[in-house]
Write an enzyme that holds these catalytic residues in place. Structure first.
Site, PDB file in Angstrom:
ATOM      1  N   LYS A  35       0.866  -1.191   0.000  1.00  0.00           N
ATOM      2  CA  LYS A  35       0.000   0.000   0.000  1.00  0.00           C
ATOM      3  C   LYS A  35       0.899   1.235   0.000  1.00  0.00           C
ATOM      4  CE  LYS A  35      -3.927   1.427   2.810  1.00  0.00           C
ATOM      5  NZ  LYS A  35      -4.283   1.489   4.227  1.00  0.00           N
TER       6      LYS A  35
HETATM    7  C1  E4P Z   1      -7.400   2.292   5.176  1.00  0.00           C
HETATM    8  O1  E4P Z   1      -6.928   1.854   4.162  1.00  0.00           O
HETATM    9  C2  E4P Z   1      -7.187   3.668   5.641  1.00  0.00           C
HETATM   10  O2  E4P Z   1      -5.859   3.843   6.017  1.00  0.00           O
HETATM   11  C3  E4P Z   1      -8.138   3.955   6.775  1.00  0.00           C
HETATM   12  O3  E4P Z   1      -9.442   3.548   6.393  1.00  0.00           O
HETATM   13  C4  E4P Z   1      -8.132   5.394   7.219  1.00  0.00           C
HETATM   14  O4  E4P Z   1      -9.179   5.624   8.132  1.00  0.00           O
HETATM   15  P1  E4P Z   1      -9.253   6.964   9.030  1.00  0.00           P
HETATM   16  O5  E4P Z   1      -9.400   8.121   8.126  1.00  0.00           O
HETATM   17  O6  E4P Z   1     -10.455   6.742   9.912  1.00  0.00           O
HETATM   18  O7  E4P Z   1      -7.961   6.999   9.804  1.00  0.00           O
END
Ligand code: E4P
Length: 214
Positions: free
Chosen positions: A83
């Site tokens: 990622k």
């Molecule tokens: C997942 O891939 C993301 O990093 C995550 O959903 C971010 O969520 P948040 O904005 O609640 O931290």
């Protein structure tokens, strides 16, 4: 729509997997930082608990170190997806890794033109953040719908992974818009089951049953 758990907590992941509803897991450095243990070991344990893609994020931002770190992460397990943040070096690394069949998810996407670039670099996944846009009075689901429209226009195969989903209505919005995947924190996952009329209905059925038996 596939359902991923948005957590690096192994107990939460095992709990959701036990219900037969888990298609994959997303993590990020903030989520991993909450857990005890070494990063690669945490990711290896998650891969053992899940029969599906597990997204792991390198922390290097320069192209060389980012590529090296990404390749090391990909070696942890066949289900690892790397990622990478939506920055120019990230897209260049994405292209190289994708050419070597290492699946990449481009994360921290906040508008549809960013998502267009992600698809063109061969990313396997793109991660638009709905909640963080809503936080600044933008409408996250409108961005998601735009991305879906653009990907349909050009038949891009990049899967759209709706993230930063903070409550059940975000999950509803992702599903209505047609996201390929929704990644959901454990708390929100459990909220999806709940309806007061379901609970009240069960109580009434069981109480009627008991009364009839007397
Ligand atoms: C997942 O891939 C993301 O990093 C995550 O959903 C971010 O969520 P948040 O904005 O609640 O931290």
């Amino acid at each position: 729509m596939k359902i991923y758990a948005d957590t690096a907590n192994i107990e939460e992941i095992k709990n959701i997997a036990a219900m037969g509803l888990l298609d994959g897991v997303t993590t990020n450095p903030s989520l991993v930082a909450k857990e005890k243990g070494e990063f690669k070991e945490i990711m290896a344990n998650i891969c053992e608990a899940v029969n599906g893609p597990v997204h792991a994020e390198p922390v290097s931002l320069e192209a060389g170190p980012m590529e090296k770190e990404s390749r090391e992460l990909a070696e942890i397990h066949k289900n690892i997806v790397v990622k990478i943040p939506m920055i120019p070096t990230g897209l260049a690394v994405c292209k190289k890794l994708s050419q070597d069949d290492i699946p990449v998810n481009i994360t921290l996407v906040f508008n549809a033109t960013q998502a267009l670039l992600c698809a063109k670099t061969g990313a396997a996944y793109v991660t638009p953040f709905l909640g963080r846009l809503d936080d600044i009075s933008n409408i996250g689901v409108e961005m998601l719908s735009d991305i879906i429209q653009i990907y349909e226009n050009y038949a891009f195969e990049t899967e759209i992974l709706a993230a930063s989903l903070r409550h059940p209505v975000h999950v509803l919005e992702a599903a209505l818009a047609g996201a390929d995947i929704a990644t959901i924190p454990a708390k929100v996952f459990h909220q999806l089951f709940k309806h007061p009329l379901t609970d009240r209905g069960i109580e009434a059925f069981l109480s009627d049953w008991e009364k009839a038996k007397k």
